[in-house]
Design a protein around this motif. Structure first.
Motif, PDB file in Angstrom:
ATOM      1  N   GLY A 301      49.750  40.317   5.417  1.00 45.23           N
ATOM      2  CA  GLY A 301      48.479  39.944   6.031  1.00 45.23           C
ATOM      3  C   GLY A 301      48.506  40.103   7.540  1.00 45.23           C
ATOM      4  O   GLY A 301      47.573  40.649   8.140  1.00 45.23           O
ATOM      5  N   ALA A 302      49.596  39.626   8.147  1.00 44.38           N
ATOM      6  CA  ALA A 302      49.728  39.739   9.599  1.00 44.38           C
ATOM      7  C   ALA A 302      49.801  41.201  10.022  1.00 44.38           C
ATOM      8  O   ALA A 302      49.196  41.612  11.027  1.00 44.38           O
ATOM      9  N   ARG A 303      50.509  42.005   9.262  1.00 46.16           N
ATOM     10  CA  ARG A 303      50.627  43.419   9.607  1.00 46.16           C
ATOM     11  C   ARG A 303      49.271  44.132   9.507  1.00 46.16           C
ATOM     12  O   ARG A 303      48.956  45.012  10.312  1.00 46.16           O
ATOM     13  N   GLU A 304      48.468  43.722   8.550  1.00 48.54           N
ATOM     14  CA  GLU A 304      47.143  44.325   8.417  1.00 48.54           C
ATOM     15  C   GLU A 304      46.252  43.966   9.606  1.00 48.54           C
ATOM     16  O   GLU A 304      45.435  44.773  10.067  1.00 48.54           O
ATOM     17  N   VAL A 305      46.403  42.744  10.123  1.00 50.69           N
ATOM     18  CA  VAL A 305      45.631  42.341  11.303  1.00 50.69           C
ATOM     19  C   VAL A 305      45.973  43.237  12.490  1.00 50.69           C
ATOM     20  O   VAL A 305      45.085  43.705  13.224  1.00 50.69           O
ATOM     21  N   TYR A 306      47.258  43.494  12.680  1.00 55.34           N
ATOM     22  CA  TYR A 306      47.668  44.366  13.788  1.00 55.34           C
ATOM     23  C   TYR A 306      47.210  45.802  13.559  1.00 55.34           C
ATOM     24  O   TYR A 306      46.827  46.507  14.511  1.00 55.34           O
ATOM     25  N   ALA A 307      47.225  46.233  12.320  1.00 52.24           N
ATOM     26  CA  ALA A 307      46.757  47.587  12.024  1.00 52.24           C
ATOM     27  C   ALA A 307      45.281  47.736  12.373  1.00 52.24           C
ATOM     28  O   ALA A 307      44.860  48.750  12.964  1.00 52.24           O
ATOM     29  N   ARG A 308      44.492  46.707  12.045  1.00 46.97           N
ATOM     30  CA  ARG A 308      43.068  46.756  12.382  1.00 46.97           C
ATOM     31  C   ARG A 308      42.873  46.747  13.898  1.00 46.97           C
ATOM     32  O   ARG A 308      41.996  47.430  14.437  1.00 46.97           O
ATOM     33  N   ALA A 309      43.700  45.974  14.592  1.00 46.16           N
ATOM     34  CA  ALA A 309      43.621  45.949  16.062  1.00 46.16           C
ATOM     35  C   ALA A 309      43.924  47.329  16.635  1.00 46.16           C
ATOM     36  O   ALA A 309      43.250  47.797  17.559  1.00 46.16           O
ATOM     37  N   GLY A 310      44.936  47.990  16.080  1.00 44.14           N
ATOM     38  CA  GLY A 310      45.284  49.321  16.559  1.00 44.14           C
ATOM     39  C   GLY A 310      44.152  50.313  16.356  1.00 44.14           C
ATOM     40  O   GLY A 310      43.881  51.151  17.230  1.00 44.14           O
ATOM     41  N   GLU A 311      43.477  50.226  15.223  1.00 42.20           N
ATOM     42  CA  GLU A 311      42.354  51.126  14.975  1.00 42.20           C
ATOM     43  C   GLU A 311      41.239  50.891  15.995  1.00 42.20           C
ATOM     44  O   GLU A 311      40.644  51.842  16.514  1.00 42.20           O
ATOM     45  N   ALA A 312      40.971  49.617  16.308  1.00 40.17           N
ATOM     46  CA  ALA A 312      39.929  49.306  17.287  1.00 40.17           C
ATOM     47  C   ALA A 312      40.286  49.869  18.661  1.00 40.17           C
ATOM     48  O   ALA A 312      39.438  50.437  19.359  1.00 40.17           O
ATOM     49  N   ILE A 313      41.549  49.706  19.062  1.00 41.29           N
ATOM     50  CA  ILE A 313      41.978  50.221  20.361  1.00 41.29           C
ATOM     51  C   ILE A 313      41.907  51.751  20.384  1.00 41.29           C
ATOM     52  O   ILE A 313      41.453  52.354  21.362  1.00 41.29           O
ATOM     53  N   GLY A 314      42.344  52.387  19.302  1.00 36.31           N
ATOM     54  CA  GLY A 314      42.294  53.839  19.232  1.00 36.31           C
ATOM     55  C   GLY A 314      40.882  54.376  19.343  1.00 36.31           C
ATOM     56  O   GLY A 314      40.629  55.386  20.027  1.00 36.31           O
ATOM     57  N   ARG A 315      39.929  53.720  18.676  1.00 36.02           N
ATOM     58  CA  ARG A 315      38.540  54.147  18.771  1.00 36.02           C
ATOM     59  C   ARG A 315      38.006  53.948  20.182  1.00 36.02           C
ATOM     60  O   ARG A 315      37.231  54.769  20.697  1.00 36.02           O
ATOM     61  N   ALA A 316      38.428  52.865  20.829  1.00 34.86           N
ATOM     62  CA  ALA A 316      37.963  52.594  22.191  1.00 34.86           C
ATOM     63  C   ALA A 316      38.482  53.638  23.174  1.00 34.86           C
ATOM     64  O   ALA A 316      37.733  54.142  24.017  1.00 34.86           O
ATOM     65  N   ILE A 317      39.774  53.985  23.077  1.00 32.55           N
ATOM     66  CA  ILE A 317      40.299  54.970  24.030  1.00 32.55           C
ATOM     67  C   ILE A 317      39.745  56.360  23.710  1.00 32.55           C
ATOM     68  O   ILE A 317      39.571  57.195  24.617  1.00 32.55           O
ATOM     69  N   GLY A 318      39.402  56.614  22.444  1.00 36.34           N
ATOM     70  CA  GLY A 318      38.728  57.857  22.118  1.00 36.34           C
ATOM     71  C   GLY A 318      37.375  57.944  22.794  1.00 36.34           C
ATOM     72  O   GLY A 318      36.976  59.003  23.298  1.00 36.34           O
ATOM     73  N   ALA A 319      36.658  56.818  22.830  1.00 41.20           N
ATOM     74  CA  ALA A 319      35.363  56.791  23.513  1.00 41.20           C
ATOM     75  C   ALA A 319      35.525  57.040  25.007  1.00 41.20           C
ATOM     76  O   ALA A 319      34.715  57.744  25.619  1.00 41.20           O
ATOM     77  N   VAL A 320      36.590  56.480  25.593  1.00 43.17           N
ATOM     78  CA  VAL A 320      36.832  56.680  27.027  1.00 43.17           C
ATOM     79  C   VAL A 320      37.045  58.156  27.346  1.00 43.17           C
ATOM     80  O   VAL A 320      36.446  58.704  28.277  1.00 43.17           O
ATOM     81  N   VAL A 321      37.886  58.833  26.561  1.00 40.57           N
ATOM     82  CA  VAL A 321      38.163  60.239  26.874  1.00 40.57           C
ATOM     83  C   VAL A 321      36.953  61.113  26.573  1.00 40.57           C
ATOM     84  O   VAL A 321      36.735  62.136  27.248  1.00 40.57           O
ATOM     85  N   ASN A 322      36.125  60.734  25.605  1.00 37.53           N
ATOM     86  CA  ASN A 322      34.910  61.503  25.335  1.00 37.53           C
ATOM     87  C   ASN A 322      33.918  61.407  26.492  1.00 37.53           C
ATOM     88  O   ASN A 322      33.261  62.386  26.846  1.00 37.53           O
ATOM     89  N   VAL A 323      33.796  60.233  27.072  1.00 36.80           N
ATOM     90  CA  VAL A 323      32.805  60.016  28.135  1.00 36.80           C
ATOM     91  C   VAL A 323      33.294  60.545  29.477  1.00 36.80           C
ATOM     92  O   VAL A 323      32.540  61.184  30.220  1.00 36.80           O
ATOM     93  N   LEU A 324      34.566  60.312  29.808  1.00 40.25           N
ATOM     94  CA  LEU A 324      35.058  60.624  31.151  1.00 40.25           C
ATOM     95  C   LEU A 324      36.018  61.804  31.217  1.00 40.25           C
ATOM     96  O   LEU A 324      36.228  62.366  32.285  1.00 40.25           O
ATOM     97  N   GLN A 345      48.151  53.490  14.071  1.00 43.38           N
ATOM     98  CA  GLN A 345      46.699  53.336  13.925  1.00 43.38           C
ATOM     99  C   GLN A 345      45.978  53.748  15.209  1.00 43.38           C
ATOM    100  O   GLN A 345      44.883  54.329  15.145  1.00 43.38           O
ATOM    101  N   ILE A 346      46.572  53.446  16.363  1.00 43.88           N
ATOM    102  CA  ILE A 346      45.965  53.888  17.626  1.00 43.88           C
ATOM    103  C   ILE A 346      45.894  55.413  17.660  1.00 43.88           C
ATOM    104  O   ILE A 346      44.849  56.003  17.967  1.00 43.88           O
ATOM    105  N   ARG A 347      47.015  56.060  17.327  1.00 46.04           N
ATOM    106  CA  ARG A 347      47.050  57.527  17.366  1.00 46.04           C
ATOM    107  C   ARG A 347      46.043  58.137  16.392  1.00 46.04           C
ATOM    108  O   ARG A 347      45.307  59.072  16.736  1.00 46.04           O
ATOM    109  N   ASP A 348      45.997  57.601  15.169  1.00 47.43           N
ATOM    110  CA  ASP A 348      45.102  58.172  14.162  1.00 47.43           C
ATOM    111  C   ASP A 348      43.638  57.975  14.545  1.00 47.43           C
ATOM    112  O   ASP A 348      42.816  58.899  14.420  1.00 47.43           O
ATOM    113  N   ALA A 349      43.297  56.763  14.992  1.00 46.01           N
ATOM    114  CA  ALA A 349      41.900  56.492  15.361  1.00 46.01           C
ATOM    115  C   ALA A 349      41.495  57.294  16.588  1.00 46.01           C
ATOM    116  O   ALA A 349      40.361  57.777  16.679  1.00 46.01           O
ATOM    117  N   PHE A 350      42.421  57.431  17.525  1.00 46.20           N
ATOM    118  CA  PHE A 350      42.141  58.249  18.709  1.00 46.20           C
ATOM    119  C   PHE A 350      41.879  59.700  18.301  1.00 46.20           C
ATOM    120  O   PHE A 350      40.923  60.337  18.764  1.00 46.20           O
TER     121      PHE A 350
END
Length: 391
Positions: A301-324, A345-350
């Motif tokens: 359960g704890a590992r899944e929470v971190y995995a979801r956090a990584g996906e959120a961060i990856g999507r956010a940094i993807g948005a940053v590089v798309n905009v700027l 998860q960060i790498r995949d979402a990015f």
């Protein structure tokens, strides 16, 4: 009470003086020809800028003793005299105040820490003021005055006004921090968002040196982002440029303290992770260290929470590089302690989010302790001292 300096500032008689000084600060020692190439200035403009800076003792020059023997005179290099002035940088967290005394090259000479026992502005200022007095006393041993203080605080900070509009972790609203600190210390005070201050330090002395366009994303108690565009740290018209922690990436997601739902910070910030780990495990998890131990111990359960956090961060940094479209994106912050749990998860979402060539952005991790954040605060004081513009 140690003696305080007057209102001396770096002489900037021409618009060229500030870029000449900052270029020498970040890249020096340099020949005058190299300064001209890096700044795009003519030899005459470089000379006109360098002369008063040398006369005031902020720049010095001498032969390059490291150069291999050759015919003719050795190259003459210009460098910043770091011992010419001292500055204080202070990083305020929800639990601790970190203060450093730096020289003009932002090298830390002395560091002090104090706990935050109460988060109201008066109490925090009293604790910070005690650290300032300690560092002013230490500065007397260097025989050089302290010329400014930089204060770095999380949240919505109006640097020109010196006001903390809103700091969620301190629960501050419209605090005129620069004016209060200046009245208490008698020194010029620069107040800025802590991530932007750290970005200044990385631009001048860290992973951003020589990179005209980069972003610094911090993960931990909050999710922040500092932006450098065409060589300048950007704060935006309202001072909140880079607040990727409040990008809503899941409309059905958890509520955020900003009033929105599904924000990156509401999924990947420390408090959100701790709360969610407690929910999914049924255990009384109270801090990030406990959540991290459970995840590293293999709790699914704890590992899944971190995995979801990584996906959120990856999507956010993807948005940053798309905009700027930055050339480099640096991930830092205390949340890197769990990076192994969500790096994939960060790498995949990015990779899924970044569009086209934006995915070629150099994404790197860089652990930076809070002392370096305090150094960033000192860097903002140096910025103000030498008249470097910010946008």
């Amino acid at each position: 009470m140690p003696s305080l300096p007057g209102t001396e500032a770096v002489p900037v008689p021409t618009p060229a003086a500030s870029p000449v000084f900052t270029t020498t600060l970040s890249h020096g020692p340099l020949t005058r020809a190299e300064i001209g190439r890096r700044t795009g200035l003519s030899p005459a403009a470089v000379t006109k800028a360098v002369r008063p800076l040398m006369a005031a003792g902020y720049l010095v020059e001498g032969a390059d003793e490291q150069a291999p023997p050759s015919l003719g005179r050795p190259a003459t290099l210009v460098r910043v005299d770091g011992g010419r002035a001292l500055f204080i940088g202070i990083k305020v967290t929800g639990d601790e105040i970190i203060a450093v005394l730096t020289d003009l090259c932002c090298r830390v000479r002395v560091a002090r820490h104090a706990p935050v026992t109460a988060r109201d502005p008066a109490s925090v200022l009293a604790s910070a003021g005690a650290l300032v007095q300690e560092l002013l006393t230490e500065a007397e041993g260097f025989g050089v005055p302290v010329y400014g203080i930089g204060l770095a605080v999380s949240g919505d900070v109006d640097r020109p006004a010196g006001v903390v509009r809103y700091s969620p972790f301190l629960d501050w609203h419209d605090v005129p921090l620069a004016a209060l600190a200046q009245a208490a210390t008698g020194l010029p005070v620069t107040v800025d968002n802590d991530v932007r201050a750290l970005t200044v330090a990385e631009q001048w002395f860290g992973a951003g040196v020589g990179v005209a366009d980069f972003a610094l994303v911090t993960v931990g108690a909050g999710i922040g982002c500092g932006l450098v565009v065409h060589g300048r740290v950007v704060s935006g018209a309202f001072g909140v440029a880079g607040e990727i922690g409040h990008l809503s990436i899941d409309p059905q997601g958890p509520p955020c303290h900003c009033g929105n739902t599904g924000c990156v910070e509401a999924i990947a910030g420390d408090a959100a992770i701790v709360r969610r780990v407690a929910e999914v495990t049924g255990l009384p998890v109270t801090d990030a260290a406990e959540a991290l131990r459970l995840a590293h111990g293999g709790d699914p359960g704890a590992r899944e929470v971190y995995a979801r956090a990584g996906e959120a961060i990856g999507r956010a940094i993807g948005a940053v590089v798309n905009v700027l479209g930055p050339r480099r994106l640096i991930i830092s912050g205390e949340g890197l302690a769990g990076y192994d749990l969500f790096a994939e998860q960060i790498r995949d979402a990015f990779a899924r989010t970044a569009f086209g060539a934006a995915a070629r952005c150099d994404v790197m991790t860089r652990p930076l302790p809070f002392q370096v954040w305090a150094r960033g605060a000192a860097a903002t004081a140096i910025q103000s001292f030498i008249g470097t513009p910010h946008v």
